[in-house]
Design an enzyme around this catalytic site. Sequence first.
Site, PDB file in Angstrom:
ATOM      1  N   ARG A   1       0.850  -1.188   0.000  1.00 34.05           N
ATOM      2  CA  ARG A   1       0.000   0.000   0.000  1.00 34.05           C
ATOM      3  C   ARG A   1       0.892   1.245   0.000  1.00 34.05           C
ATOM      4  O   ARG A   1       1.049   1.920   1.019  1.00 34.05           O
ATOM      5  CB  ARG A   1      -0.925  -0.038   1.215  1.00 34.05           C
ATOM      6  CG  ARG A   1      -1.935  -1.188   1.192  1.00 34.05           C
ATOM      7  CD  ARG A   1      -3.032  -0.930   0.173  1.00 34.05           C
ATOM      8  NE  ARG A   1      -3.957  -2.042   0.041  1.00 34.05           N
ATOM      9  CZ  ARG A   1      -5.040  -2.204   0.792  1.00 34.05           C
ATOM     10  NH1 ARG A   1      -5.318  -1.369   1.754  1.00 34.05           N
ATOM     11  NH2 ARG A   1      -5.852  -3.232   0.562  1.00 34.05           N
TER      12      ARG A   1
ATOM     13  N   GLN B   1      -0.703   2.210  -6.144  1.00 33.76           N
ATOM     14  CA  GLN B   1      -2.152   2.310  -6.000  1.00 33.76           C
ATOM     15  C   GLN B   1      -2.891   1.820  -7.243  1.00 33.76           C
ATOM     16  O   GLN B   1      -3.918   1.151  -7.141  1.00 33.76           O
ATOM     17  CB  GLN B   1      -2.551   3.755  -5.696  1.00 33.76           C
ATOM     18  CG  GLN B   1      -2.234   4.184  -4.277  1.00 33.76           C
ATOM     19  CD  GLN B   1      -2.651   5.617  -4.004  1.00 33.76           C
ATOM     20  OE1 GLN B   1      -2.907   6.382  -4.936  1.00 33.76           O
ATOM     21  NE2 GLN B   1      -2.716   5.996  -2.746  1.00 33.76           N
TER      22      GLN B   1
ATOM     23  N   ASP C   1      -3.231  -2.125  -7.437  1.00 33.28           N
ATOM     24  CA  ASP C   1      -3.733  -2.809  -6.234  1.00 33.28           C
ATOM     25  C   ASP C   1      -5.062  -3.526  -6.510  1.00 33.28           C
ATOM     26  O   ASP C   1      -6.124  -2.917  -6.496  1.00 33.28           O
ATOM     27  CB  ASP C   1      -3.897  -1.770  -5.130  1.00 33.28           C
ATOM     28  CG  ASP C   1      -4.262  -2.383  -3.785  1.00 33.28           C
ATOM     29  OD1 ASP C   1      -4.502  -3.605  -3.731  1.00 33.28           O
ATOM     30  OD2 ASP C   1      -4.311  -1.636  -2.796  1.00 33.28           O
TER      31      ASP C   1
ATOM     32  N   SER D   1      -7.773  -3.402  -3.579  1.00 34.35           N
ATOM     33  CA  SER D   1      -8.569  -2.181  -3.484  1.00 34.35           C
ATOM     34  C   SER D   1      -9.649  -2.145  -4.554  1.00 34.35           C
ATOM     35  O   SER D   1     -10.808  -1.826  -4.274  1.00 34.35           O
ATOM     36  CB  SER D   1      -7.662  -0.950  -3.603  1.00 34.35           C
ATOM     37  OG  SER D   1      -6.866  -0.807  -2.453  1.00 34.35           O
TER      38      SER D   1
ATOM     39  N   TYR E   1      -3.783  -2.360   6.739  1.00 34.42           N
ATOM     40  CA  TYR E   1      -4.713  -3.257   7.418  1.00 34.42           C
ATOM     41  C   TYR E   1      -4.636  -3.034   8.922  1.00 34.42           C
ATOM     42  O   TYR E   1      -3.623  -2.577   9.455  1.00 34.42           O
ATOM     43  CB  TYR E   1      -4.370  -4.722   7.128  1.00 34.42           C
ATOM     44  CG  TYR E   1      -4.572  -5.129   5.706  1.00 34.42           C
ATOM     45  CD1 TYR E   1      -5.815  -5.564   5.264  1.00 34.42           C
ATOM     46  CD2 TYR E   1      -3.520  -5.089   4.801  1.00 34.42           C
ATOM     47  CE1 TYR E   1      -6.007  -5.950   3.947  1.00 34.42           C
ATOM     48  CE2 TYR E   1      -3.703  -5.471   3.476  1.00 34.42           C
ATOM     49  CZ  TYR E   1      -4.939  -5.905   3.062  1.00 34.42           C
ATOM     50  OH  TYR E   1      -5.124  -6.274   1.768  1.00 34.42           O
TER      51      TYR E   1
END
Length: 374
Positions: free
Chosen positions: A120, A125, A128, A131, A228
């Site tokens: 992350r 991004q 990912d 996500s 997380y």
Amino acid sequence: MKIAVLKESGGEPRVAAIPETVKKFVGLGASVVIEAGAGQGAAISDADFEAAGASLASRADALTGADFILGINGPEPASLAGARSGTRLVAALDPFRRRSDIEAYSAAGLEALAMEWMPRITRAQSMDILSSQSNLAGYKAVVDGASLYGRAFPMMMTAAGTVSPARVFVMGVGVAGLQAIATAKRLGAQVSATDVRSATKEQIQSLGAKPIFVENAAGIEGEGQGGYAGETSEEYRRAQAELVSGHLAKQDIVVTTALIPGKPAPRLISDQQIASMRPGSVIVDLAASAGGNVEGTVDGQTVERHGVKIVGASNLAATLASDASALFARNLFNFLSAYWDKEQGGPVLPDEDEIVKAIRVTHGGRIVSERLAA
């Protein structure tokens, strides 16, 4: 540079490429071979892939000479017969629970890259997959919960009286939780949410929901490792259980999303707490495949306890296969294109690169992931 895209097994409808990403790979100089029928579950025809510049083939022909194999889920090792040593497999591999498959990939000389372990960080991004897929899952969790609820979501003022808005409680405010909050608000519900990470309180409020937080015991400051939540103290867990118990009894729909990578999902709702909810309420457990946040959750099934429906939501993103495939495929393209070397004619993955080190599971006939070793 040959890129093979395989048809998923086990009823998985998503596909790891779409015509848009095929066209982009071809533009970079790659040849893309799609296993015939791979896009059917996502409403992408073989003709659509061919029009974008891909070739169609059987699985055996797609694997022959492939430099990269793209997938949604890591294929069964036996189904990769014919792939040469050194081929890179790029997919969600679930390394902790599929250790034997990882060992088989290693034995076959495949370089396995677990896309769900993407760090992350800012530059990752767009790569990912967790996500992108969690975003869809959070949306679908609320939609599915609403369809089972049997009552209206928004407040309705009519000549025959007023219909009260549904009360929605989201437990776990990661990507899926935030999208669940936003979706429930758009549908007109009264929304509240909780998380063990103190930093999420402002995020909850920014979406117009009410944060429900333990005030007399310390939770986790910041985002936790990799974005997380981690494990909390026994004191915090007791305080949270007491707070949640009083709040749950007033809720109509609850969405749970809490996961701890590499460990069973934390238990958030007990059978006793379910019994306190009014009949007709719905709980959607997005952690069902990891053991569930809710006592009595059955992965992939909807069960009823004390008059409350509990949805063991397994792979919700796949129920939106077209959009989920598009997002997943773009994640894969963004990853590979970021390392594309024009002189080499394909991606070059540096050993010391932060992203490569995080997601590389097998290499050179060995399991090299420090996370898996730990």
